[in-house]
Design a protein around this motif. Structure first.
Motif, PDB file in Angstrom:
ATOM      1  N   LEU A 151       0.862  -1.182   0.000  1.00 25.64           N
ATOM      2  CA  LEU A 151       0.000   0.000   0.000  1.00 25.64           C
ATOM      3  C   LEU A 151       0.898   1.232   0.000  1.00 25.64           C
ATOM      4  O   LEU A 151       1.484   1.588   1.029  1.00 25.64           O
ATOM      5  CB  LEU A 151      -0.917   0.015   1.224  1.00 25.64           C
ATOM      6  N   GLY A 152       1.031   1.850  -1.180  1.00 28.29           N
ATOM      7  CA  GLY A 152       1.962   2.961  -1.289  1.00 28.29           C
ATOM      8  C   GLY A 152       3.373   2.453  -1.101  1.00 28.29           C
ATOM      9  O   GLY A 152       3.813   1.504  -1.764  1.00 28.29           O
ATOM     10  N   GLU A 153       4.093   3.039  -0.162  1.00 24.43           N
ATOM     11  CA  GLU A 153       5.489   2.644   0.061  1.00 24.43           C
ATOM     12  C   GLU A 153       5.642   1.574   1.132  1.00 24.43           C
ATOM     13  O   GLU A 153       6.760   1.144   1.422  1.00 24.43           O
ATOM     14  CB  GLU A 153       6.310   3.885   0.463  1.00 24.43           C
ATOM     15  N   TYR A 154       4.530   1.110   1.725  1.00 26.33           N
ATOM     16  CA  TYR A 154       4.620   0.173   2.842  1.00 26.33           C
ATOM     17  C   TYR A 154       3.993  -1.177   2.507  1.00 26.33           C
ATOM     18  O   TYR A 154       2.936  -1.235   1.863  1.00 26.33           O
ATOM     19  CB  TYR A 154       3.918   0.744   4.078  1.00 26.33           C
ATOM     20  N   PRO A 155       4.600  -2.277   2.973  1.00 23.69           N
ATOM     21  CA  PRO A 155       3.972  -3.595   2.825  1.00 23.69           C
ATOM     22  C   PRO A 155       2.720  -3.669   3.694  1.00 23.69           C
ATOM     23  O   PRO A 155       2.704  -3.193   4.834  1.00 23.69           O
ATOM     24  CB  PRO A 155       5.048  -4.564   3.330  1.00 23.69           C
ATOM     25  N   ALA A 156       1.677  -4.293   3.149  1.00 19.57           N
ATOM     26  CA  ALA A 156       0.425  -4.406   3.903  1.00 19.57           C
ATOM     27  C   ALA A 156       0.628  -5.144   5.221  1.00 19.57           C
ATOM     28  O   ALA A 156       0.066  -4.757   6.257  1.00 19.57           O
ATOM     29  CB  ALA A 156      -0.619  -5.120   3.050  1.00 19.57           C
ATOM     30  N   VAL A 157       1.450  -6.201   5.210  1.00 21.88           N
ATOM     31  CA  VAL A 157       1.659  -6.967   6.440  1.00 21.88           C
ATOM     32  C   VAL A 157       2.367  -6.131   7.505  1.00 21.88           C
ATOM     33  O   VAL A 157       2.127  -6.311   8.708  1.00 21.88           O
ATOM     34  CB  VAL A 157       2.463  -8.253   6.157  1.00 21.88           C
ATOM     35  N   ALA A 179      -4.808  -0.143   7.757  1.00 12.92           N
ATOM     36  CA  ALA A 179      -4.781  -1.513   8.260  1.00 12.92           C
ATOM     37  C   ALA A 179      -5.966  -2.316   7.721  1.00 12.92           C
ATOM     38  O   ALA A 179      -5.820  -3.490   7.342  1.00 12.92           O
ATOM     39  CB  ALA A 179      -4.789  -1.514   9.782  1.00 12.92           C
ATOM     40  N   ASP A 180      -7.135  -1.678   7.666  1.00 16.24           N
ATOM     41  CA  ASP A 180      -8.321  -2.343   7.122  1.00 16.24           C
ATOM     42  C   ASP A 180      -8.112  -2.673   5.644  1.00 16.24           C
ATOM     43  O   ASP A 180      -8.404  -3.788   5.187  1.00 16.24           O
ATOM     44  CB  ASP A 180      -9.543  -1.447   7.306  1.00 16.24           C
ATOM     45  N   MET A 181      -7.586  -1.707   4.899  1.00 16.05           N
ATOM     46  CA  MET A 181      -7.307  -1.942   3.478  1.00 16.05           C
ATOM     47  C   MET A 181      -6.246  -3.023   3.305  1.00 16.05           C
ATOM     48  O   MET A 181      -6.314  -3.834   2.371  1.00 16.05           O
ATOM     49  CB  MET A 181      -6.851  -0.641   2.825  1.00 16.05           C
ATOM     50  N   SER A 182      -5.248  -3.037   4.189  1.00 17.93           N
ATOM     51  CA  SER A 182      -4.171  -4.023   4.103  1.00 17.93           C
ATOM     52  C   SER A 182      -4.706  -5.440   4.257  1.00 17.93           C
ATOM     53  O   SER A 182      -4.343  -6.349   3.500  1.00 17.93           O
ATOM     54  CB  SER A 182      -3.118  -3.754   5.175  1.00 17.93           C
ATOM     55  N   GLN A 183      -5.574  -5.633   5.257  1.00 18.17           N
ATOM     56  CA  GLN A 183      -6.128  -6.965   5.477  1.00 18.17           C
ATOM     57  C   GLN A 183      -6.951  -7.430   4.287  1.00 18.17           C
ATOM     58  O   GLN A 183      -6.873  -8.591   3.859  1.00 18.17           O
ATOM     59  CB  GLN A 183      -6.989  -6.968   6.745  1.00 18.17           C
ATOM     60  N   LYS A 184      -7.742  -6.519   3.724  1.00 21.69           N
ATOM     61  CA  LYS A 184      -8.542  -6.873   2.551  1.00 21.69           C
ATOM     62  C   LYS A 184      -7.646  -7.215   1.362  1.00 21.69           C
ATOM     63  O   LYS A 184      -7.915  -8.177   0.627  1.00 21.69           O
ATOM     64  CB  LYS A 184      -9.478  -5.719   2.192  1.00 21.69           C
ATOM     65  N   ALA A 185      -6.581  -6.417   1.168  1.00 23.70           N
ATOM     66  CA  ALA A 185      -5.678  -6.666   0.036  1.00 23.70           C
ATOM     67  C   ALA A 185      -4.990  -8.024   0.171  1.00 23.70           C
ATOM     68  O   ALA A 185      -4.880  -8.780  -0.807  1.00 23.70           O
ATOM     69  CB  ALA A 185      -4.636  -5.556  -0.049  1.00 23.70           C
ATOM     70  N   ILE A 186      -4.549  -8.359   1.385  1.00 22.62           N
ATOM     71  CA  ILE A 186      -3.891  -9.648   1.611  1.00 22.62           C
ATOM     72  C   ILE A 186      -4.860 -10.787   1.344  1.00 22.62           C
ATOM     73  O   ILE A 186      -4.522 -11.771   0.669  1.00 22.62           O
ATOM     74  CB  ILE A 186      -3.339  -9.727   3.051  1.00 22.62           C
ATOM     75  N   ASN A 187      -6.082 -10.666   1.856  1.00 19.11           N
ATOM     76  CA  ASN A 187      -7.086 -11.724   1.647  1.00 19.11           C
ATOM     77  C   ASN A 187      -7.393 -11.915   0.165  1.00 19.11           C
ATOM     78  O   ASN A 187      -7.538 -13.050  -0.316  1.00 19.11           O
ATOM     79  CB  ASN A 187      -8.370 -11.389   2.403  1.00 19.11           C
TER      80      ASN A 187
END
Length: 276
Positions: A151-157, A179-187
């Motif tokens: 997400l941008g410059e940071y890993p979602a995890v 964090a919410d977007m990160s979890q959705k992206a990983i899933n």
């Protein structure tokens, strides 16, 4: 011919030389692709992202998988008979998840065999495309990479890890949204990888590999080697056709800087004993 005529003549030569060189390269690429297609009995598609140069200003331009790539590859797949194999030559640092998923899903829907040839590297979204293929041809020194979302410059995890360590009450709203977007992206990516693999292995193994490639066990630029891919139980071969390497030579890096690597580009053999 006067002095100004000579200047104009030189200017015209310099102006048209890059165009002629590019046309020559394009013709050689098509010739090499056709040679490989005849050899393999397939449709050959290249997805090669080199650092290129904007012609007039000489500014380096980095390439990655984008919507234009997905549109062109989807068109190539549509133009291919259902019983004709597809061979994709991959050389990419990755790119947009949307574009990579579109291409990957189109590849697994193609009824005939799909082979992917990776002479150097196919990271992130490029790895996703490799996992969609029926056969992966990976040079023994080439690498794949993790497909964990960024997400941008940071890993979602890493965003999720930061929230866990600080606690929900100690982070701002923007970080919670990320964090919410990160979890959705990983899933989403994990689900895609599992779908790509489950037709060629049992569901449990596909789930394990989907978790491994998306969980953030490795950094996003971690090079997953031929040996590691094989040890994970993914079918992989290393006997790439010579035409693949020849084609890569026809996609030169930007030529606006002095080369840092030089060698005489011919095969060398050790001399017979006793000969000087």
């Amino acid at each position: 011919m006067n002095f100004f005529d000579i200047i104009w003549f030189i200017f015209i030569i310099f102006a048209f030389t890059p165009v002629l060189q590019q046309k020559y390269l394009e013709n050689m690429r098509i010739r090499t692709i056709r040679s490989l297609e005849k050899k393999m009995g397939s449709r050959v598609i290249t997805l090669i992202h080199r650092q290129e140069t904007i012609s007039f200003f000489g500014i380096p331009l980095s390439r990655y998988i984008d919507i234009d790539d997905s549109e062109q590859i989807l068109r190539a797949i549509r133009l291919t008979e259902k019983d004709m194999p597809i061979d994709i030559i991959l050389h990419t640092p990755g790119g947009l998840v949307l574009a990579a998923e579109q291409i990957a899903k189109a590849l697994i829907r193609h009824p005939a065999p799909v082979r992917v040839f990776i002479p150097h590297y196919a990271m992130s979204g490029g790895t996703m495309l490799a996992l969609a293929a029926d056969e992966i041809y990976l040079d023994e020194n080439a690498v794949l990479g993790p497909v964990d979302p960024q997400l941008g410059e940071y890993p979602a995890v890493s965003i999720l890890q930061a929230v866990r360590e600080k606690g929900i009450g100690n982070v701002d709203d923007r970080t919670l949204i990320l964090a919410d977007m990160s979890q959705k992206a990983i899933n989403q990516v994990k689900s895609t990888i599992k779908r790509l693999l489950q037709d060629r292995m049992d569901s449990e193994k596909a789930s394990f590999l989907a978790e491994l490639f998306t969980s953030g066990k490795w950094t996003h630029d971690y090079p997953i080697s031929y040996e590691e891919i094989k040890n994970l139980g993914i079918s992989v071969r290393k006997d790439l056709p010579e035409e693949v390497y020849e084609l890569m030579e026809l996609y030169p890096q930007a030529g606006n800087r002095r080369p840092s690597v030089q060698f005489i580009p011919i095969p060398y053999k050790l001399p017979a004993k006793g000969n000087k």
